[in-house]
Design a protein around this motif. Structure first.
Motif, PDB file in Angstrom:
ATOM      1  N   ILE A  83      -4.182   4.913   0.644  1.00  0.00           N
ATOM      2  CA  ILE A  83      -3.179   5.912   0.310  1.00  0.00           C
ATOM      3  C   ILE A  83      -2.020   5.885   1.705  1.00  0.00           C
ATOM      4  CG2 ILE A  83      -2.897   8.280  -0.201  1.00  0.00           C
ATOM      5  CD1 ILE A  83      -5.753   8.672  -1.089  1.00  0.00           C
ATOM      6  N   ALA A  84      -2.491   6.071   2.708  1.00  0.00           N
ATOM      7  CA  ALA A  84      -1.546   5.958   3.671  1.00  0.00           C
ATOM      8  C   ALA A  84      -0.699   4.914   3.814  1.00  0.00           C
ATOM      9  CB  ALA A  84      -2.161   6.192   5.039  1.00  0.00           C
ATOM     10  N   LEU A  85      -1.123   3.644   3.302  1.00  0.00           N
ATOM     11  CA  LEU A  85      -0.411   2.455   3.278  1.00  0.00           C
ATOM     12  C   LEU A  85       0.629   2.411   2.342  1.00  0.00           C
ATOM     13  CD1 LEU A  85      -0.121  -0.427   4.573  1.00  0.00           C
ATOM     14  CD2 LEU A  85      -1.420  -1.115   2.694  1.00  0.00           C
ATOM     15  N   VAL A  86       0.380   3.101   1.167  1.00  0.00           N
ATOM     16  CA  VAL A  86       1.462   3.155   0.190  1.00  0.00           C
ATOM     17  C   VAL A  86       2.676   3.943   0.787  1.00  0.00           C
ATOM     18  CG1 VAL A  86       1.797   4.173  -1.918  1.00  0.00           C
ATOM     19  CG2 VAL A  86       0.014   3.061  -1.611  1.00  0.00           C
ATOM     20  N   TYR A  87       2.349   5.276   1.436  1.00  0.00           N
ATOM     21  CA  TYR A  87       3.397   6.005   2.173  1.00  0.00           C
ATOM     22  C   TYR A  87       4.147   5.331   3.323  1.00  0.00           C
ATOM     23  CZ  TYR A  87       2.162   9.864  -0.779  1.00  0.00           C
ATOM     24  OH  TYR A  87       2.004  10.735  -2.019  1.00  0.00           O
ATOM     25  N   SER A  88       3.353   4.340   4.051  1.00  0.00           N
ATOM     26  CA  SER A  88       3.958   3.603   5.009  1.00  0.00           C
ATOM     27  C   SER A  88       5.003   2.484   4.212  1.00  0.00           C
ATOM     28  CB  SER A  88       2.915   2.781   6.024  1.00  0.00           C
ATOM     29  OG  SER A  88       2.484   1.567   5.212  1.00  0.00           O
TER      30      SER A  88
ATOM     31  N   ASN B 169       6.178   1.274   7.769  1.00  0.00           N
ATOM     32  CA  ASN B 169       6.466  -0.235   7.882  1.00  0.00           C
ATOM     33  C   ASN B 169       5.278  -0.855   8.591  1.00  0.00           C
ATOM     34  OD1 ASN B 169       8.790   0.087   6.221  1.00  0.00           O
ATOM     35  ND2 ASN B 169       9.711   0.683   8.127  1.00  0.00           N
ATOM     36  N   ARG B 170       4.262  -0.397   9.036  1.00  0.00           N
ATOM     37  CA  ARG B 170       3.037  -1.093   9.928  1.00  0.00           C
ATOM     38  C   ARG B 170       1.880  -0.819   9.242  1.00  0.00           C
ATOM     39  NH1 ARG B 170       4.894  -1.540  15.272  1.00  0.00           N
ATOM     40  NH2 ARG B 170       2.895  -2.722  15.643  1.00  0.00           N
ATOM     41  N   MET B 171       1.381   0.170   8.949  1.00  0.00           N
ATOM     42  CA  MET B 171      -0.008   0.508   8.685  1.00  0.00           C
ATOM     43  C   MET B 171      -0.439   1.819   8.021  1.00  0.00           C
ATOM     44  SD  MET B 171      -1.715   0.756  12.458  1.00  0.00           S
ATOM     45  CE  MET B 171      -0.980  -0.678  13.223  1.00  0.00           C
ATOM     46  N   GLY B 172      -1.425   1.723   7.399  1.00  0.00           N
ATOM     47  CA  GLY B 172      -2.058   3.278   7.138  1.00  0.00           C
ATOM     48  C   GLY B 172      -3.486   3.504   7.527  1.00  0.00           C
ATOM     49  N   ILE B 173      -3.597   4.597   8.213  1.00  0.00           N
ATOM     50  CA  ILE B 173      -4.586   4.974   8.765  1.00  0.00           C
ATOM     51  C   ILE B 173      -5.397   6.119   7.991  1.00  0.00           C
ATOM     52  CG2 ILE B 173      -5.753   5.949  11.082  1.00  0.00           C
ATOM     53  CD1 ILE B 173      -3.115   5.129  12.241  1.00  0.00           C
TER      54      ILE B 173
END
Length: 308
Positions: free
Chosen positions: A209-214, A272-276
């Motif tokens: 989910i975090a990756l989508v927002y990133s 623009n890097r990663m989701g955690i």
């Protein structure tokens, strides 16, 4: 010393900070959340190239709790538009606790931001759906899509526990309805609110989910799940208010948009890097994973990922 993201680094950080769990506690005001063992801790990270790094208890399911607020805020903006949503709820940080009624009584009946419980309850009332079940189905399906996991579901035990003991949230909802801020029927809105807080997932799901927002709303496959501008608005709210009255401390010490939940989860976004995704049920006095806070602080520092 130069560090690179690898499983060994995550293993080191998890084991270094795991003893902090003894200084924390479980949220006794939600009886069903006192079941996990306090020593649990796990982290999952996925970068924009699709590489994944994991450590600890990253596949153990837990309830999303307040992290669901970024999902419902996203949906409310998509359903009603930015202007209408932020005419019902503000966008300003607050020093009050996440479940406090004080901001509503002292300044305005309109909650200061969508991350505190009062604001999230209002936001929940703005999501389209003829019934509470229809709204919840939409929230659950959207969560599954963001996480790329069709198996995500609601933990009914936690939902029942929250519904029976969530007296402060119930009082907030009725106060908001009396002030003509809340739309719809109070009990229906509360059912939806308690249910979306009881969605069960893993740290790995949170990372997805975090990756989508990133990535300004794009999935790993490139599908545009959220418009870029909406994604940026939600990230901004996370950066300012994602940790309630601890948001300033988190921004200063960690320095990324993130959202905590009393289920022990933390969702972190490095644009623009990663989701955690992090899971550690032992909480500090502010309701944040005590292990997760320090793991993320050291991780972001070692990899020089702060946005500030």
């Amino acid at each position: 010393m130069t560090y690179s993201l690898e499983n060994g680094l995550l293993d080191e950080l998890i084991e270094k900070h795991r003893p902090l769990c003894q200084q924390g506690s479980l949220p006794s005001y939600i009886p069903a959340l006192t079941n996990p063992q306090q020593h649990l801790a796990g982290i999952s990270i996925i970068d924009i190239k699709g590489s994944r790094y994991n450590s600890g208890d990253y596949l153990l399911p837990f309830t999303i709790q307040s992290i669901s607020k970024i999902i419902t805020l996203t949906m409310a903006i998509l359903d009603q538009g930015e202007d209408f949503v932020f005419s019902r709820v503000g966008a300003e940080p607050t020093e009050d606790k996440f479940n406090s009624i004080l901001p509503l009584e002292i300044s305005s009946a309109y909650p200061p931001n969508p991350m505190i419980n009062a604001g999230a309850i209002v936001v929940t009332s703005l999501i389209n759906g003829k019934t509470s079940q229809e709204k919840m189905d939409r929230i659950l399906n959207f969560t599954r899509k963001l996480a790329n996991n069709p198996e995500i579901s609601v933990n009914e035990e936690v939902f029942i526990s929250e519904r029976r003991t969530g007296n402060k949230n119930i009082s907030l909802a009725y106060y908001l309805k009396d002030a003509n801020v809340l739309l719809g029927e109070v009990e229906d809105v509360l059912d939806t609110y308690f249910r979306h807080c009881s969605i069960s997932l893993t740290a790995s799901d949170l990372a997805n989910i975090a990756l989508v927002y990133s990535q300004d709303g794009k999935s790993l496959t490139g599908e545009q799940l959220i418009p870029p501008m909406v994604c940026r608005q939600v990230r901004t709210i996370m950066a300012m208010s994602g940790f309630y009255d601890e948001s300033g401390r988190f921004a200063r010490r960690v320095g990324i948009p993130a959202k905590s939940g009393v289920g022990g989860g933390i969702l972190g976004v490095v644009p623009n890097r990663m989701g955690i995704g992090f899971y550690g049920p032992s909480l500090n006095t502010k309701g944040t994973s005590i292990v997760g806070f320090d793991v993320l602080e050291e991780l972001i520092e070692k990899l020089d990922l702060s946005i500030y």
